[in-house]
Scaffold this motif. Structure first.
Motif, PDB file in Angstrom:
ATOM      1  N   ASP A 115       1.123  -1.097  -0.436  1.00 53.31           N
ATOM      2  CA  ASP A 115      -0.237  -0.089   0.289  1.00 53.31           C
ATOM      3  C   ASP A 115       0.951   1.647  -0.162  1.00 53.31           C
ATOM      4  N   LEU A 116       0.359   2.096  -1.635  1.00 50.15           N
ATOM      5  CA  LEU A 116       1.413   3.098  -1.788  1.00 50.15           C
ATOM      6  C   LEU A 116       1.589   4.265  -0.011  1.00 50.15           C
ATOM      7  N   ALA A 117       0.547   3.992   0.488  1.00 47.82           N
ATOM      8  CA  ALA A 117      -0.148   4.924   1.440  1.00 47.82           C
ATOM      9  C   ALA A 117       1.554   4.901   3.115  1.00 47.82           C
ATOM     10  N   LYS A 118       1.735   3.114   3.069  1.00 47.42           N
ATOM     11  CA  LYS A 118       2.409   2.998   3.637  1.00 47.42           C
ATOM     12  C   LYS A 118       3.882   3.285   4.036  1.00 47.42           C
ATOM     13  N   VAL A 119       4.375   3.457   2.413  1.00 45.32           N
ATOM     14  CA  VAL A 119       5.438   4.166   2.365  1.00 45.32           C
ATOM     15  C   VAL A 119       5.951   5.543   1.462  1.00 45.32           C
ATOM     16  N   LEU A 120       5.267   6.177   1.758  1.00 52.48           N
ATOM     17  CA  LEU A 120       4.905   7.534   0.729  1.00 52.48           C
ATOM     18  C   LEU A 120       4.997   8.613   2.125  1.00 52.48           C
ATOM     19  N   ASP A 121       5.289   9.460   2.075  1.00 53.38           N
ATOM     20  CA  ASP A 121       4.626  10.576   2.934  1.00 53.38           C
ATOM     21  C   ASP A 121       5.165  10.076   4.696  1.00 53.38           C
ATOM     22  N   LEU A 122       6.526   9.784   4.531  1.00 58.13           N
ATOM     23  CA  LEU A 122       6.991   9.156   6.254  1.00 58.13           C
ATOM     24  C   LEU A 122       7.046  10.765   7.055  1.00 58.13           C
ATOM     25  N   HIS A 123       7.189  11.514   6.648  1.00 60.93           N
ATOM     26  CA  HIS A 123       8.262  12.297   7.408  1.00 60.93           C
ATOM     27  C   HIS A 123       9.025  12.193   8.706  1.00 60.93           C
ATOM     28  N   ALA A 124       9.781  11.183   7.988  1.00 59.92           N
ATOM     29  CA  ALA A 124      10.798  10.634   8.891  1.00 59.92           C
ATOM     30  C   ALA A 124      11.777  11.434   9.769  1.00 59.92           C
ATOM     31  N   PHE A 125      12.870  12.785   9.159  1.00 58.27           N
ATOM     32  CA  PHE A 125      13.568  13.395   8.871  1.00 58.27           C
ATOM     33  C   PHE A 125      12.336  14.945   9.129  1.00 58.27           C
ATOM     34  N   ASP A 126      11.524  15.109   9.396  1.00 58.70           N
ATOM     35  CA  ASP A 126      10.953  16.375   9.707  1.00 58.70           C
ATOM     36  C   ASP A 126      10.832  16.316  11.124  1.00 58.70           C
ATOM     37  N   SER A 127      10.508  17.852  11.611  1.00 57.73           N
ATOM     38  CA  SER A 127       9.422  17.550  12.742  1.00 57.73           C
ATOM     39  C   SER A 127       8.395  17.057  12.991  1.00 57.73           C
ATOM     40  N   LEU A 128       7.119  16.920  11.617  1.00 59.64           N
ATOM     41  CA  LEU A 128       6.123  16.748  11.869  1.00 59.64           C
ATOM     42  C   LEU A 128       6.407  14.919  12.599  1.00 59.64           C
ATOM     43  N   SER A 129       7.180  14.104  12.169  1.00 62.48           N
ATOM     44  CA  SER A 129       7.332  12.765  12.286  1.00 62.48           C
ATOM     45  C   SER A 129       7.577  13.107  14.232  1.00 62.48           C
ATOM     46  N   GLY A 130       8.156  14.186  14.839  1.00 62.40           N
ATOM     47  CA  GLY A 130       7.875  14.453  16.163  1.00 62.40           C
ATOM     48  C   GLY A 130       7.178  13.994  17.449  1.00 62.40           C
ATOM     49  N   ILE A 131       5.632  14.233  16.628  1.00 67.57           N
ATOM     50  CA  ILE A 131       4.324  13.579  17.226  1.00 67.57           C
ATOM     51  C   ILE A 131       4.473  12.323  16.898  1.00 67.57           C
ATOM     52  N   SER A 132       4.156  11.697  16.320  1.00 65.74           N
ATOM     53  CA  SER A 132       4.491  10.426  16.440  1.00 65.74           C
ATOM     54  C   SER A 132       5.711   9.001  16.970  1.00 65.74           C
ATOM     55  N   LEU A 133       6.134  10.399  16.587  1.00 68.37           N
ATOM     56  CA  LEU A 133       8.014   9.447  17.628  1.00 68.37           C
ATOM     57  C   LEU A 133       7.787   9.674  18.817  1.00 68.37           C
ATOM     58  N   GLN A 134       7.120   9.957  19.881  1.00 69.53           N
ATOM     59  CA  GLN A 134       7.215  10.161  20.615  1.00 69.53           C
ATOM     60  C   GLN A 134       6.591   8.777  21.804  1.00 69.53           C
ATOM     61  N   LYS A 135       5.073   8.668  20.686  1.00 73.11           N
ATOM     62  CA  LYS A 135       4.333   6.878  21.148  1.00 73.11           C
ATOM     63  C   LYS A 135       5.407   6.175  20.630  1.00 73.11           C
ATOM     64  N   LYS A 136       6.160   5.805  19.561  1.00 72.53           N
ATOM     65  CA  LYS A 136       7.337   4.829  19.217  1.00 72.53           C
ATOM     66  C   LYS A 136       8.660   4.479  19.322  1.00 72.53           C
ATOM     67  N   LEU A 137       8.685   5.958  20.110  1.00 69.30           N
ATOM     68  CA  LEU A 137      10.047   5.231  21.164  1.00 69.30           C
ATOM     69  C   LEU A 137       9.906   5.096  22.359  1.00 69.30           C
ATOM     70  N   GLN A 138       8.421   5.106  23.362  1.00 74.31           N
ATOM     71  CA  GLN A 138       8.388   4.417  23.845  1.00 74.31           C
ATOM     72  C   GLN A 138       8.207   2.758  23.358  1.00 74.31           C
ATOM     73  N   HIS A 139       8.693   2.328  22.794  1.00 75.27           N
ATOM     74  CA  HIS A 139       8.113   0.799  22.504  1.00 75.27           C
ATOM     75  C   HIS A 139       9.304   0.437  22.258  1.00 75.27           C
ATOM     76  N   VAL A 140      10.299   1.431  21.875  1.00 77.22           N
ATOM     77  CA  VAL A 140      11.720   0.132  20.759  1.00 77.22           C
ATOM     78  C   VAL A 140      12.192   0.295  21.669  1.00 77.22           C
ATOM     79  N   PRO A 141      12.797  -1.296  22.137  1.00 76.71           N
ATOM     80  CA  PRO A 141      13.164  -1.746  22.855  1.00 76.71           C
ATOM     81  C   PRO A 141      14.908  -1.539  22.727  1.00 76.71           C
ATOM     82  N   THR A 142      16.036  -2.510  23.691  1.00 76.80           N
ATOM     83  CA  THR A 142      17.405  -2.434  23.384  1.00 76.80           C
ATOM     84  C   THR A 142      17.605  -3.464  22.582  1.00 76.80           C
ATOM     85  N   THR A 143      18.439  -3.810  21.823  1.00 79.39           N
ATOM     86  CA  THR A 143      18.352  -5.009  20.917  1.00 79.39           C
ATOM     87  C   THR A 143      19.702  -5.721  21.055  1.00 79.39           C
TER      88      THR A 143
END
Length: 272
Positions: A115-143
């Motif tokens: 699904d293109l919606a899953k691979v486009l408009d990621l905003h992985a390198f700008d400030s917009l990613s900060g909103i989703s990043l906060q939730k995501k970082l809480q669940h990242v384990p040390t591997t």
């Protein structure tokens, strides 16, 4: 850009041996390309049948192989041709990919249908990613490493405010000076850095991004709530990383505490 206005999105496909960090950095920092172009994200496709073989490949002089580097830098990892391998082999590949990159999102496909919606408009390198990043970082384990000389993901959280100048020094020692060592006296090599930090005297949450030697601090649209505890949460992907040393060094050098350098930071011993 001479055909400005005629593109909705630009997809750059590199060669199988390319280091995506070098390509990504060009678009991330080159202002001359125009403000209309921004780096949206890095996508890596992993072949289910041969992925483990490529990830385990040993390079001369202890260098990181291309496949591991490409997985480490990815925001999206597409495991393709899942129909060609057993569930057991697929699980081994999933585990290895996740051990290298604990932050990227894994998609599983057949014939690369996604699904293109899953691979486009990621905003992985700008400030917009900060909103989703906060939730995501809480669940990242040390591997834990699954392959010899393998790359791992390390994450830690430190409460309080960071002093911006000291944070820059901390990041520069890791990415530029490369003079931070682990308990075995091996150089820590950071390939990707991402996090949310609380900078002293700034109401907004600040996102930290790093790829190889390049890094950036950018204020997000999200403010810290008055009654919430400010905190700093970092994710580092690389080799020879030691979570405890990285965390203690952050506490000692970045937060508003008495400054004290640890024995793991040695200015006169720069890594090759």
């Amino acid at each position: 850009m001479k055909k400005k206005g005629k593109f909705d999105y630009i997809l750059l496909e590199t060669t199988g041996l390319a280091d995506p960090g070098a390509v990504a950095s060009m678009f991330w920092v080159d202002a001359e390309l125009g403000v209309d172009i921004y780096l949206d994200g890095i996508i890596t496709v992993v072949d289910s049948k041969y992925g483990l073989k490529h990830l385990a490949e040993e390079k001369p002089d202890g260098l990181i192989n291309e496949a591991s580097r490409q997985v480490a830098l990815a925001d999206i990892i597409i495991i393709n041709k899942t129909d060609l391998v057993s569930e057991e082999d697929l699980n081994k590949l999933r585990t290895t990919v996740r051990s290298i990159n604990g932050l990227g999102k894994i998609l599983e496909t057949q014939r690369s249908r996604v699904d293109l919606a899953k691979v486009l408009d990621l905003h992985a390198f700008d400030s917009l990613s900060g909103i989703s990043l906060q939730k995501k970082l809480q669940h990242v384990p040390t591997t834990q490493p699954h392959l010899d000389q393998s790359i791992i993901t390390v994450t830690f959280e430190v409460p309080g405010n960071a002093e911006e100048e000291s944070l820059n020094v901390y990041i520069q020692n890791l990415l530029w000076e490369k003079n931070v060592r682990n308990r075995d006296d091996a150089c820590m090599e950071v390939i990707r850095l991402k996090g949310l930090v609380s900078i002293k005297d700034k109401p907004q949450q600040v996102i930290v991004q790093g790829v190889h030697e390049l890094y950036d601090l950018e204020e997000t649209p999200v403010n810290w709530e008055d009654d919430s505890e400010r905190t700093n949460r970092l994710v580092l992907i690389g080799r020879n990383l030691d979570k405890d040393i990285l965390k203690q060094l952050f506490i000692a050098t970045v937060t508003e505490t008495e400054k004290r350098w640890t024995t793991h930071f040695q200015e006169d011993q720069v890594c090759p």
